[in-house]
Write a protein that holds these residues in place. Structure first.
Motif, mmCIF file in Angstrom:
data_model
loop_
_atom_site.group_PDB
_atom_site.id
_atom_site.type_symbol
_atom_site.label_atom_id
_atom_site.label_comp_id
_atom_site.label_asym_id
_atom_site.label_seq_id
_atom_site.Cartn_x
_atom_site.Cartn_y
_atom_site.Cartn_z
ATOM 1 N N LEU A 49 -44.003 -21.394 10.041
ATOM 2 C CA LEU A 49 -45.187 -20.773 10.528
ATOM 3 C C LEU A 49 -45.134 -20.016 11.866
ATOM 4 C CD1 LEU A 49 -47.620 -23.845 9.638
ATOM 5 C CD2 LEU A 49 -47.488 -21.824 8.518
ATOM 6 N N THR A 50 -44.409 -20.532 12.757
ATOM 7 C CA THR A 50 -44.018 -19.900 14.010
ATOM 8 C C THR A 50 -43.447 -18.290 13.821
ATOM 9 O OG1 THR A 50 -43.651 -21.944 15.350
ATOM 10 C CG2 THR A 50 -42.678 -20.278 16.236
ATOM 11 N N TRP A 51 -42.445 -18.729 12.874
ATOM 12 C CA TRP A 51 -41.873 -17.039 12.361
ATOM 13 C C TRP A 51 -42.672 -16.292 11.866
ATOM 14 C CZ3 TRP A 51 -41.331 -14.839 7.650
ATOM 15 C CH2 TRP A 51 -40.304 -13.798 7.621
ATOM 16 N N ARG A 52 -43.631 -16.677 10.858
ATOM 17 C CA ARG A 52 -44.634 -15.779 10.433
ATOM 18 C C ARG A 52 -45.664 -15.082 11.418
ATOM 19 N NH1 ARG A 52 -47.054 -15.870 5.110
ATOM 20 N NH2 ARG A 52 -48.866 -15.829 6.293
ATOM 21 N N GLU A 53 -45.945 -15.656 12.507
ATOM 22 C CA GLU A 53 -46.645 -15.097 13.700
ATOM 23 C C GLU A 53 -45.864 -14.356 14.635
ATOM 24 O OE1 GLU A 53 -49.380 -17.850 15.260
ATOM 25 O OE2 GLU A 53 -50.318 -18.166 13.207
ATOM 26 N N LEU A 54 -44.703 -14.176 14.455
ATOM 27 C CA LEU A 54 -43.826 -13.347 15.612
ATOM 28 C C LEU A 54 -44.210 -11.876 15.307
ATOM 29 C CD1 LEU A 54 -40.376 -15.078 15.359
ATOM 30 C CD2 LEU A 54 -42.002 -15.097 17.160
ATOM 31 N N PRO A 55 -44.140 -10.942 16.262
ATOM 32 C CA PRO A 55 -44.637 -9.587 16.051
ATOM 33 C C PRO A 55 -43.553 -8.954 15.058
ATOM 34 C CG PRO A 55 -44.585 -10.389 18.260
ATOM 35 C CD PRO A 55 -44.024 -11.433 17.554
ATOM 36 N N GLY A 56 -44.028 -7.978 14.461
ATOM 37 C CA GLY A 56 -43.200 -7.420 13.328
ATOM 38 C C GLY A 56 -42.800 -8.030 12.247
#
Length: 171
Positions: free
Chosen positions: A157-164
């Protein structure tokens, strides 16, 4: 320092490992290596069958489930990744409870391990209403490695919200 809202309750050394992967732009690679597969549970009907199979295997004597579906309105931050509800209605002179499990639609594209973790979590609420020791023991019984999967799901979920990140692709 990057704020990791999904990992805030975890020890600082684990958060630092995730921050390091983010800084090195390797978090997606880490997740893809650990969870390369995709599941075929795409429809609400398939999700219901999947959930009932798990329930039959581990919770035969638990109350029945009337509805299981993907919910596109499930907001990961304000709500949960899944939701277990019992809706009570008066029918004639009787009170009837309908049990529902709703799973966030983002799990259509997630790794099968993450879908299993959320479904097991919601099924465990049929027996244990609170997030107590017995609840987590039941989750671990139904899905060995549950705690690691919960952590990795939070990393996802953290990765999904990273820019790009193209979250529609799932990874």
């Amino acid at each position: 320092m990057t704020v990791l809202k999904y990992l805030a309750a975890y020890p600082v050394h684990l958060q630092d490992q995730v921050r390091r992967l983010i800084a090195e732009e390797r978090l997606g690679e880490y997740l893809e290596k650990r969870y390369p597969g995709r599941h075929d549970v795409q429809s609400d009907k398939a999700l219901y069958a999947y959930t009932m199979d798990l329930k039959q295997q581990y919770l035969r004597n638990a109350p029945g489930i009337d509805k299981v579906l993907y919910d596109s309105k499930r907001d990961v931050l304000r709500n949960a990744l899944g939701l277990h509800t019992a809706i009570s209605r008066v029918q004639g002179g009787r009170l009837k409870a309908k049990k529902e499990i709703r799973v966030a639609a983002l799990f259509r594209e997630a790794a099968p391990e993450f879908l299993a973790m959320v479904v097991v979590h919601e099924l465990a609420h049929l027996r244990e209403f609170d997030h107590n020791k017995a609840f987590y023991q039941l989750c671990e019984h139904m899905l060995p490695g549950y705690h690691q999967l919960e952590f990795d799901l939070r990393v996802y979920l953290t990765w999904r919200e990273l820019p790009g990140q193209d979250t529609r692709a799932g990874r």
